[in-house]
Design an enzyme around this catalytic site. Structure first.
Site, PDB file in Angstrom:
ATOM      1  CG  HIS A 192      -3.268  -1.392  -6.608  1.00 54.69           C
ATOM      2  ND1 HIS A 192      -3.547  -0.678  -5.461  1.00 54.69           N
ATOM      3  CD2 HIS A 192      -3.323  -2.694  -6.232  1.00 54.69           C
ATOM      4  CE1 HIS A 192      -3.770  -1.512  -4.460  1.00 54.69           C
ATOM      5  NE2 HIS A 192      -3.637  -2.738  -4.910  1.00 54.69           N
TER       6      HIS A 192
ATOM      7  NE  ARG B  97      -4.189  -1.618   0.163  1.00 54.97           N
ATOM      8  CZ  ARG B  97      -4.288  -2.713  -0.589  1.00 54.97           C
ATOM      9  NH1 ARG B  97      -3.300  -3.040  -1.418  1.00 54.97           N
ATOM     10  NH2 ARG B  97      -5.369  -3.473  -0.544  1.00 54.97           N
TER      11      ARG B  97
HETATM   12  P1  NDP Z   1      -0.907 -11.226   5.783  1.00 60.24           P
HETATM   13  O1  NDP Z   1      -1.838 -10.663   6.802  1.00 60.24           O
HETATM   14  O2  NDP Z   1      -0.958 -12.683   5.486  1.00 60.24           O
HETATM   15  O3  NDP Z   1       0.608 -10.863   6.178  1.00 60.24           O
HETATM   16  C1  NDP Z   1       0.944  -9.648   6.741  1.00 60.24           C
HETATM   17  C2  NDP Z   1       2.365  -9.698   7.276  1.00 60.24           C
HETATM   18  O4  NDP Z   1       2.701  -8.390   7.776  1.00 60.24           O
HETATM   19  C3  NDP Z   1       2.544 -10.658   8.447  1.00 60.24           C
HETATM   20  O5  NDP Z   1       3.788 -11.302   8.354  1.00 60.24           O
HETATM   21  C4  NDP Z   1       2.514  -9.723   9.658  1.00 60.24           C
HETATM   22  O6  NDP Z   1       3.246 -10.161  10.786  1.00 60.24           O
HETATM   23  C5  NDP Z   1       3.211  -8.522   9.106  1.00 60.24           C
HETATM   24  N1  NDP Z   1       2.998  -7.302   9.916  1.00 60.24           N
HETATM   25  C6  NDP Z   1       3.960  -6.504  10.435  1.00 60.24           C
HETATM   26  N2  NDP Z   1       3.441  -5.499  11.118  1.00 60.24           N
HETATM   27  C7  NDP Z   1       2.116  -5.634  11.061  1.00 60.24           C
HETATM   28  C8  NDP Z   1       1.050  -4.906  11.616  1.00 60.24           C
HETATM   29  N3  NDP Z   1       1.223  -3.815  12.361  1.00 60.24           N
HETATM   30  N4  NDP Z   1      -0.184  -5.327  11.375  1.00 60.24           N
HETATM   31  C9  NDP Z   1      -0.381  -6.441  10.636  1.00 60.24           C
HETATM   32  N5  NDP Z   1       0.597  -7.187  10.069  1.00 60.24           N
HETATM   33  C10 NDP Z   1       1.835  -6.795  10.284  1.00 60.24           C
HETATM   34  O7  NDP Z   1      -1.175 -10.375   4.447  1.00 60.24           O
HETATM   35  P2  NDP Z   1      -0.956 -10.822   2.917  1.00 60.24           P
HETATM   36  O8  NDP Z   1       0.418 -11.369   2.786  1.00 60.24           O
HETATM   37  O9  NDP Z   1      -2.087 -11.652   2.447  1.00 60.24           O
HETATM   38  O10 NDP Z   1      -1.086  -9.408   2.178  1.00 60.24           O
HETATM   39  C11 NDP Z   1      -0.198  -8.340   2.460  1.00 60.24           C
HETATM   40  C12 NDP Z   1      -0.709  -7.072   1.804  1.00 60.24           C
HETATM   41  O11 NDP Z   1      -0.471  -7.094   0.391  1.00 60.24           O
HETATM   42  C13 NDP Z   1      -2.218  -6.811   1.878  1.00 60.24           C
HETATM   43  O12 NDP Z   1      -2.605  -6.311   3.134  1.00 60.24           O
HETATM   44  C14 NDP Z   1      -2.423  -5.794   0.775  1.00 60.24           C
HETATM   45  O13 NDP Z   1      -2.277  -4.496   1.294  1.00 60.24           O
HETATM   46  C15 NDP Z   1      -1.285  -6.084  -0.200  1.00 60.24           C
HETATM   47  N6  NDP Z   1      -1.777  -6.553  -1.507  1.00 60.24           N
HETATM   48  C16 NDP Z   1      -1.439  -5.835  -2.639  1.00 60.24           C
HETATM   49  C17 NDP Z   1      -1.856  -6.257  -3.882  1.00 60.24           C
HETATM   50  C18 NDP Z   1      -1.416  -5.565  -5.132  1.00 60.24           C
HETATM   51  O14 NDP Z   1      -1.877  -5.901  -6.224  1.00 60.24           O
HETATM   52  N7  NDP Z   1      -0.516  -4.597  -5.071  1.00 60.24           N
HETATM   53  C19 NDP Z   1      -2.706  -7.462  -4.035  1.00 60.24           C
HETATM   54  C20 NDP Z   1      -2.958  -8.161  -2.793  1.00 60.24           C
HETATM   55  C21 NDP Z   1      -2.517  -7.694  -1.576  1.00 60.24           C
HETATM   56  P3  NDP Z   1       2.850 -11.514  11.580  1.00 60.24           P
HETATM   57  O15 NDP Z   1       3.279 -12.623  10.650  1.00 60.24           O
HETATM   58  O16 NDP Z   1       3.633 -11.461  12.829  1.00 60.24           O
HETATM   59  O17 NDP Z   1       1.360 -11.473  11.761  1.00 60.24           O
END
Ligand code: NDP
Length: 304
Positions: A268, A220
């Protein structure tokens, strides 16, 4: 007495019909409808950027499913206590991996420098070991991105919220972020946008990367302080950036990022949600919830 079929509403800002048709085919026992104001109460809903009126009218929902992985743009509208589930991978991981791999190979193999050359001159080859990839976020998509990079022999590490063991070295929490950044030559943002992660990548964080590091943002735009990103590129602290996301979106034509020589932009598109797999996932989760089973992908009250 015959039981009323499950009511499932589909509320997407555009292109909703094929989603509703696919969900109906995947859930023949339910009645799937495209949401319209004044509709009868639904039990479950598949949503993306729903209007405020949707939740104002739909008071009987038991759970809602996001048609994408990120929910930051509309989580504020979801009534507190109503379970929200996000799409997990469903083919997005492979798309993300392609995007990141493309960026990595472009820089590691020097194609950006060859593109800029107008003479026949070879550059010294680089070693994969010198291109440590730091995945900022090692969740569903981070894990999918790591696989092909590891298979090719690039060192891969991740950063997460709380410590745990994984198949790659993980740093956890803000205290371990500077060390993680110092060990990273290609930083890949794969974090959700939450109050904690907004603006996380600022001048201080970019300064903690080794000089000449590269940056990919596929998560994002608001994770980044864009003025600080441009300053880091201008000073040479960052070699280059590939941005699939930025702030605002769409980026206005006059925005300096379009013309920055170190930046490549895409609108995006790193990973769209593959419809068939996402619908199959939602149908499976609805059935599991109806049976009273727990399902994965629930977004917590703080956003994650
Ligand atoms: P997940 O929720 O599976 O993974 C998020 C990761 O971020 C986890 O490892 C988590 O840690 C870590 N993290 C670190 N700090 C924070 C925090 N404050 N709050 C939450 N998580 C945190 O998400 P996805 O991998 O499925 O997706 C990641 C992002 O990718 C989505 O949220 C979206 O914004 C983006 N996206 C972009 C797309 C595009 O086309 N550009 C398409 C799809 C998604 P922990 O493992 O300890 O929980």
């Amino acid at each position: 007495m015959k039981r009323k079929p499950l009511q499932v509403s589909v509320c997407l800002p555009s292109g909703a019909e094929p989603w509703a048709e696919a969900l109906q085919a995947a859930l023949p026992e339910a009645r799937v409808t495209l949401w319209q104001p004044g509709d009868a109460p639904a039990d479950y809903a598949l949503i993306w950027h729903p209007p405020a009126a949707f939740f104002a009218e739909q008071g009987a929902l038991r759970a809602v499913f996001s048609a994408g992985a990120g929910v930051d743009a509309f989580i504020d509208r979801v009534p507190p206590g109503l379970p929200l589930y996000r799409t997990e991978d469903a083919g997005m991981g492979a798309l993300m991996a392609e995007y990141v791999l493309h960026a990595l190979l472009h820089w590691y193999r020097g194609f950006d420098r060859y593109d800029a050359q107008t003479c026949w001159q070879m550059l010294p080859p680089e070693a994969r070991e010198d291109w440590s990839v730091g995945l900022l976020g090692y969740g569903v998509l981070g894990r999918a991105v790591a696989q092909p990079l590891k298979a090719l022999g690039f060192p891969v590490q991740g950063w997460v919220r709380s410590p745990r063991q994984a198949d790659i070295p993980l740093a956890a929490g803000l205290a371990e972020l500077p060390g993680f950044l110092a060990r990273t030559r290609l930083l890949v943002a794969l974090l959700p946008l939450t109050p904690e992660t907004r603006g996380l990548l600022d001048a201080q964080r970019f300064a903690q990367l080794p000089r000449g590091a590269c940056f990919v943002n596929v998560a994002r735009g608001d994770l980044v302080v864009q003025a600080d990103l441009m300053a880091a590129l201008d000073s040479g602290q960052l070699h280059a950036a590939r941005l699939d996301v930025c702030s605002p979106e769409p980026l206005p034509p006059e925005h300096p990022l379009w013309r920055h020589p170190g930046v490549r932009l895409s609108p995006h598109v790193a990973a769209h949600t593959p419809r068939a797999a996402a619908v199959a996932q939602v149908a499976g989760k609805i059935r599991a919830l109806v049976r009273g089973e727990a399902v994965s992908g629930r977004v917590g009250p703080q956003g994650y």
